[in-house]
Structures are given as structure tokens and as C-alpha cells.
Scaffold this motif. Structure first.
Motif, PDB file in Angstrom:
ATOM      1  N   ARG A 259       0.835  -1.207   0.000  1.00 20.19           N
ATOM      2  CA  ARG A 259       0.000   0.000   0.000  1.00 20.19           C
ATOM      3  C   ARG A 259       0.867   1.254   0.000  1.00 20.19           C
ATOM      4  O   ARG A 259       0.833   2.078   0.922  1.00 20.19           O
ATOM      5  N   PRO A 260       1.689   1.458  -1.012  1.00 18.27           N
ATOM      6  CA  PRO A 260       2.584   2.613  -1.052  1.00 18.27           C
ATOM      7  C   PRO A 260       1.831   3.931  -1.180  1.00 18.27           C
ATOM      8  O   PRO A 260       0.675   3.963  -1.601  1.00 18.27           O
ATOM      9  N   ARG A 261       2.516   5.009  -0.843  1.00 17.54           N
ATOM     10  CA  ARG A 261       1.893   6.338  -0.898  1.00 17.54           C
ATOM     11  C   ARG A 261       1.615   6.751  -2.324  1.00 17.54           C
ATOM     12  O   ARG A 261       0.600   7.384  -2.606  1.00 17.54           O
ATOM     13  N   LEU A 262       2.523   6.441  -3.245  1.00 13.71           N
ATOM     14  CA  LEU A 262       2.301   6.776  -4.650  1.00 13.71           C
ATOM     15  C   LEU A 262       3.173   5.910  -5.537  1.00 13.71           C
ATOM     16  O   LEU A 262       4.126   5.267  -5.080  1.00 13.71           O
ATOM     17  N   VAL A 263       2.819   5.922  -6.822  1.00  9.34           N
ATOM     18  CA  VAL A 263       3.620   5.279  -7.860  1.00  9.34           C
ATOM     19  C   VAL A 263       4.114   6.366  -8.802  1.00  9.34           C
ATOM     20  O   VAL A 263       3.329   7.198  -9.280  1.00  9.34           O
ATOM     21  N   TYR A 264       5.422   6.389  -9.049  1.00 15.11           N
ATOM     22  CA  TYR A 264       6.028   7.354  -9.970  1.00 15.11           C
ATOM     23  C   TYR A 264       6.446   6.616 -11.235  1.00 15.11           C
ATOM     24  O   TYR A 264       7.191   5.632 -11.170  1.00 15.11           O
ATOM     25  N   CYS A 265       5.970   7.085 -12.395  1.00 10.31           N
ATOM     26  CA  CYS A 265       6.283   6.372 -13.642  1.00 10.31           C
ATOM     27  C   CYS A 265       6.389   7.341 -14.816  1.00 10.31           C
ATOM     28  O   CYS A 265       5.925   8.484 -14.759  1.00 10.31           O
ATOM     29  N   GLN A 266       7.001   6.848 -15.900  1.00 10.50           N
ATOM     30  CA  GLN A 266       7.198   7.624 -17.128  1.00 10.50           C
ATOM     31  C   GLN A 266       6.775   6.758 -18.318  1.00 10.50           C
ATOM     32  O   GLN A 266       7.609   6.093 -18.925  1.00 10.50           O
ATOM     33  N   PRO A 267       5.511   6.737 -18.667  1.00  9.81           N
ATOM     34  CA  PRO A 267       5.056   5.831 -19.733  1.00  9.81           C
ATOM     35  C   PRO A 267       5.543   6.189 -21.129  1.00  9.81           C
ATOM     36  O   PRO A 267       5.556   5.339 -22.013  1.00  9.81           O
ATOM     37  N   ALA A 268       5.918   7.454 -21.358  1.00 11.18           N
ATOM     38  CA  ALA A 268       6.359   7.876 -22.692  1.00 11.18           C
ATOM     39  C   ALA A 268       7.769   8.441 -22.622  1.00 11.18           C
ATOM     40  O   ALA A 268       8.075   9.253 -21.743  1.00 11.18           O
ATOM     41  N   ALA A 269       8.639   7.999 -23.556  1.00 14.12           N
ATOM     42  CA  ALA A 269      10.026   8.468 -23.630  1.00 14.12           C
ATOM     43  C   ALA A 269      10.705   8.356 -22.259  1.00 14.12           C
ATOM     44  O   ALA A 269      11.260   9.315 -21.732  1.00 14.12           O
ATOM     45  N   HIS A 270      10.648   7.177 -21.707  1.00 15.23           N
ATOM     46  CA  HIS A 270      11.172   6.898 -20.377  1.00 15.23           C
ATOM     47  C   HIS A 270      12.649   7.275 -20.268  1.00 15.23           C
ATOM     48  O   HIS A 270      13.444   6.999 -21.170  1.00 15.23           O
ATOM     49  N   ASN A 271      12.973   7.923 -19.174  1.00 15.16           N
ATOM     50  CA  ASN A 271      14.363   8.290 -18.878  1.00 15.16           C
ATOM     51  C   ASN A 271      14.878   7.330 -17.801  1.00 15.16           C
ATOM     52  O   ASN A 271      14.318   7.288 -16.694  1.00 15.16           O
ATOM     53  N   PRO A 272      15.903   6.475 -18.102  1.00 16.09           N
ATOM     54  CA  PRO A 272      16.871   6.629 -19.177  1.00 16.09           C
ATOM     55  C   PRO A 272      16.717   5.672 -20.362  1.00 16.09           C
ATOM     56  O   PRO A 272      17.530   5.719 -21.282  1.00 16.09           O
ATOM     57  N   THR A 273      15.758   4.761 -20.383  1.00 18.39           N
ATOM     58  CA  THR A 273      15.773   3.686 -21.386  1.00 18.39           C
ATOM     59  C   THR A 273      15.209   4.090 -22.735  1.00 18.39           C
ATOM     60  O   THR A 273      15.475   3.420 -23.733  1.00 18.39           O
ATOM     61  N   GLY A 274      14.388   5.154 -22.801  1.00 16.83           N
ATOM     62  CA  GLY A 274      13.744   5.542 -24.053  1.00 16.83           C
ATOM     63  C   GLY A 274      12.507   4.748 -24.391  1.00 16.83           C
ATOM     64  O   GLY A 274      11.899   4.943 -25.444  1.00 16.83           O
ATOM     65  N   THR A 275      12.084   3.846 -23.484  1.00 17.99           N
ATOM     66  CA  THR A 275      10.898   3.029 -23.720  1.00 17.99           C
ATOM     67  C   THR A 275       9.639   3.899 -23.772  1.00 17.99           C
ATOM     68  O   THR A 275       9.487   4.831 -22.988  1.00 17.99           O
ATOM     69  N   THR A 276       8.739   3.585 -24.698  1.00 23.31           N
ATOM     70  CA  THR A 276       7.434   4.249 -24.785  1.00 23.31           C
ATOM     71  C   THR A 276       6.363   3.183 -24.878  1.00 23.31           C
ATOM     72  O   THR A 276       6.410   2.310 -25.756  1.00 23.31           O
TER      73      THR A 276
END
Length: 480
Positions: A259-276
Motif C-alpha cells: 500500500r505505497p503512498r504513490l507510484v512514480y512512472c514515465q510511460p512515454a520516452a522513459h528516462n533513461p531507457t527511451g521506452t514508450t
């Protein structure tokens, strides 16, 4: 996976284990450019460790890494570290006890307070102009920025006091309009303007998150976010990023068990992998997040820099409850790093709370920067296309050079962003330290990891001119 969990547990506090031991990779980052010209390496190392202790970045009674581990992380001989530790002991800054390791000692109490950092952003502290800097993915400004400066008109704004804690109304409206155009209907009341996206993440880490709260992050992830959450006292839960996105099974288990306080994510142009993420993967991620009702922070800082020709992705927030999502955005990636304008988009009540917290830091971003950003946001489509064309050209050229000069290095072709996530097959912390002493600045993989992983990886920007990359590779070749 068991190793991941073990390492994550040992580095819940900025690379410092529960027994006070400092990881070698963490200390290497904290030391930054420690090798001083004209100073013998042992004295330079001892002096730099002593400075970290004096200013409070390293805590009193923190246990330093073993000599062997630190020597490997810094790319120096064990004798150099041994001598540095002896100098610290002579200065009464280090106590070695059998079975307990080498424990730092502060000779006198500090006055005032300090804000510890784990050194992941060390590459942003300024460098010798003769260095070949390949440590940052920040882009130079577009010509559009110059044009906007030329037509800048302060107009009626000069008749006000210039203080806009939530942001210039004109800019908040422009940001909301851009979100709406990109498929996420938004109103100005949902926008808080910040001094860059880094301040936006810092606000979250120190307002939404309490010390001891658990926060889910991607592994690897944006190093500035790791530093912000660490400094806020969060305990990090890492979820690996694969070629097709997050490990959703592990994410689901984390959300069920912790039950974490939040989830931090980068679904587009992920830094550092470049995954989208594909539309399907985005929907599957939203289903997991929405099913647990967790607060989701979607960092869209690099989302303007998608390269796959499919256009800007609809924000993850469009698929989630409005009161359980926050979006981070910025002009710095698309337009220019020197334009320090970022923002948070979320539920108006939460934005109001964050605005009050921001007042304790500043009374608003620079008005001139905000006016420029408001103007430039009306040219977003043009700016995105200019960046895409430029980045693709540089990407292809950089990949050609690396395939020729470093055939043993491997990397996935990025679907966005400004860097390559390269598996070099060797210890990149040691590589980066050797390179630094020869005027080449690199970003080693552990800086992007919640538990100092990815020791064989580099995040290498592909946008710099070919001549800069070739010069850096030439210098590295001379290292042997």
C-alpha cells in the motif's frame, strides 16, 4: 528477483543501509569530481570525504565502504584508498574498529541544518569547460526560443507585483489548453507552475510523501526523482522496466502487499531507457493502478520527444480517476533547459495544497520565463516536429559511430528521449571515474537505480555533435 529485493532493502535511505554503511556506488556519486589537479590522489580523496562529513552530507558515525570496494568504484588502486583512510584517521575523522569497519567521526558539531543528497545529480554542478560532457541529456534551445524572446512584451504585467504562486494565469491557461489538445481535458485550476519539473517532483516528495512512506519507482528511472524521494525520507520499492514496459505482476504484488503512498512512472520516452508504452500496455498499466486506487504520478517531461512517428501519447491520467493522478510536465526538454518552467496537473484541491507548500520555497517562477513559455506553447506542434527530426538524425549518426568504435556495447533503439541506455559489459562506475580524470564526463547506470544496480550500463546522450562523441571515445581509448 530475490537479489533485487535484498539490494533494495539495503539501500532504503539514499544508498545507506540500516546499519549505517555507505554503499561504494553512493559514495562515488557523492564525491563527484574529487580528483583535484595538482593534488595527490590519496590527499584529494581524503579531503573530499572530509568535506562531505563536515557539511553533513555524510553522517557522523556512517561506515565507509571497504577499501577494496571503494577502490573498484573509483577506478583507483586499493593503496590510494588505504592511504586516504589513513589521512582521515590522522585527522581524527575516521575510527576503525575490528569487525565494525571504518566509521566516520565529526570532530565538532555542525551549526545549522543541511539537506542531504545522494549525489545522483552531481553532473549538474558545473564543469571545466575543457571537459567533454556526455553526462546530461539536456538539449540546446530551439530557434523558436530566440524568436519568442524577440517578441516578448511584458505589457500590463509590469503594473502588477509579479508574484503568482500558482503561476501566471496566462501560462496556466496555455498549459491546460495544451493538455486538452493532447487528449486530457484540463482547466487552469488544475495547473501549478513550478521552477522546472525537478521542483515539481521535489514538492511531491516533500508534501505528499511523509518520511517512511513507501514509493514505487521504475528500475531504472529518472535520477532526479530518486534524489527527491530519498531526500524526503521515502522507502523505495523498485519495479523493473522491460522492453514492453513495467513488470505488471511485480507492480501488482507491491500494491497489494505494501500500500505505497504513490507510484512514480514515465510511460512515454522513459528516462533513461527511451521506452514508450504501446496503447495496450498503457491500458494494462492503468488497469493495475486503477484497481488499487493508488495515487499515480505520471512524469511526462520527455513525452514531447517521442521518435517512433506515432505522435504524442494520451496521458495515463486520462485512464485513471481524476483525484488519484498527478502529471509532471516541463518546457525544458522540448524547448530549452534554460527555460526553467515546469508544472503539475491534478485535482484542484491537491493543486491548492501543493501551491501552499510551494509558497514556503518561492512566490512564483520568473515572470519573463512564464511569458515566454505561454507564447511558445502555442507552437508546440512545430517544436515537437523540429525536435523529432533533429533527434532522429543524431540518433542514427551516434549509433553508427558506436557500432564502429564500440562493437561490444549493446542498447535498445529508443522510442523517445535523448539518450541511449547502453550495456557496456564492464564496470561503468570505474569507467566514469577514470574518464572524469581525463576530461570526459559520463553518467553511470547506478545513478538511475533505486539500489545502485545497472553497474554495466551508461546513459549516453545521442544528440551532441559527432565531433564531441568522437573526441570522448578517443580520450577513453587513450585510457587503455
Amino acid at each position: 528477483m530475490a537479489r533485487l529485493a535484498h539490494d533494495a532493502a539495503r539501500t532504503q535511505n539514499g544508498g545507506v543501509a540500516s546499519d549505517g554503511r555507505v554503499e561504494a556506488a553512493t559514495l562515488a556519486r557523492l564525491l563527484g569530481e574529487w580528483a583535484r589537479s595538482g593534488t595527490a590522489l590519496p590527499h584529494a580523496l581524503a579531503g573530499s570525504i572530509g568535506e562531505l562529513l563536515t557539511v553533513g552530507v555524510l553522517a557522523d558515525r556512517a561506515v565507509l565502504p571497504s577499501q577494496r570496494a571503494l577502490a573498484a568504484a573509483l577506478g583507483v588502486s586499493r593503496g590510494t584508498v588505504t592511504e586516504a583512510y589513513e589521512i582521515l584517521r590522522a585527522n581524527e575523522q575516521l575510527l576503525t574498529r575490528r569487525g565494525a569497519g571504518s566509521e566516520l567521526r565529526r570532530p565538532r558539531p555542525l551549526t545549522g541544518t543541511s539537506s542531504p543528497s545522494d549525489g545522483r545529480l552531481a553532473s549538474f554542478t558545473g564543469h571545466d569547460s575543457s571537459a567533454v560532457d556526455l553526462s546530461s541529456g539536456a538539449l540546446p534551445g530551439l530557434p523558436l526560443v530566440h524568436d519568442a524572446i524577440a517578441r516578448l512584451d511584458l505589457g500590463a504585467e509590469l503594473g502588477t507585483d509579479g508574484y503568482h504562486p500558482a503561476g501566471l494565469p496566462r501560462l496556466r491557461a496555455a498549459i491546460a489548453a495544451q493538455h486538452t489538445a493532447d487528449g486530457l481535458p484540463s482547466e487552469p485550476a488544475q495547473i501549478l507552475v513550478t521552477n522546472g519539473s525537478q521542483q515539481a517532483v521535489w514538492l511531491l516528495a516533500h508534501t505528499i510523501v511523509d518520511p517512511g512512506d513507501e514509493v514505487v519507482v521504475e528500475e531504472p528511472t529518472y535520477r532526479g526523482a530518486l534524489e527527491a524521494f530519498r531526500s524526503g525520507g521515502a522507502t523505495l520499492l523498485a519495479v523493473p522496466v522491460r522492453d514492453d514496459g513495467l513488470d505488471l505482476d511485480l507492480l501488482d504484488r507491491h500494491l497489494t502487499r505494501h500500500r505505497p503512498r504513490l507510484v512514480y512512472c514515465q510511460p512515454a520516452a522513459h528516462n533513461p531507457t527511451g521506452t514508450t508504452l504501446s496503447p495496450l500496455a498503457r491500458r494494462e498499466l492503468a488497469d493495475v493502478l486503477g484497481g488499487h486506487g493508488v495515487l499515480t504520478v505520471e512524469d511526462t517531461s520527455s513525452a514531447d520527444l517521442v521518435l517512433d512517428g506515432l505522435g504524442t501519447r494520451t496521458a495515463l491520467a486520462h485512464l485513471l480517476p481524476a483525484d488519484r493522478t498527478l502529471s509532471v510536465g516541463t518546457t525544458s526538454k522540448l524547448l530549452w533547459g534554460g527555460l526553467r518552467i515546469g508544472w503539475l496537473r491534478g485535482d484542484p484541491a491537491l493543486i491548492a495544497r501543493l501551491t501552499e507548500a510551494k509558497k514556503a520555497i518561492d512566490l512564483g517562477a520568473a515572470v519573463i520565463d512564464q511569458l515566454l513559455a505561454a507564447d511558445l506553447l502555442s507552437h508546440t506542434a512545430r517544436a515537437r516536429e523540429q525536435r523529432r527530426v533533429m533527434l532522429l538524425d543524431h540518433l542514427h549518426r551516434t549509433e553508427e559511430i558506436l557500432r564502429r568504435r564500440r562493437p561490444g556495447w549493446t542498447w535498445p533503439s529508443p522510442a523517445g528521449g535523448t539518450g541511449l541506455w547502453i550495456d557496456t559489459g564492464e564496470d561503468t562506475l570505474a569507467m566514469a571515474e577514470r574518464a572524469r580524470r581525463h576530461g570526459v564526463l559520463l553518467a553511470a547506470g547506478p545513478a538511475f537505480s533505486a539500489f545502485n544496480g545497472f553497474g554495466h550500463h551508461l546513459r549516453l546522450p545521442f544528440w551532441p555533435p559527432a565531433a564531441r562523441l568522437i573526441e570522448a571515445l578517443d580520450r577513453l581509448d587513450r585510457l587503455g
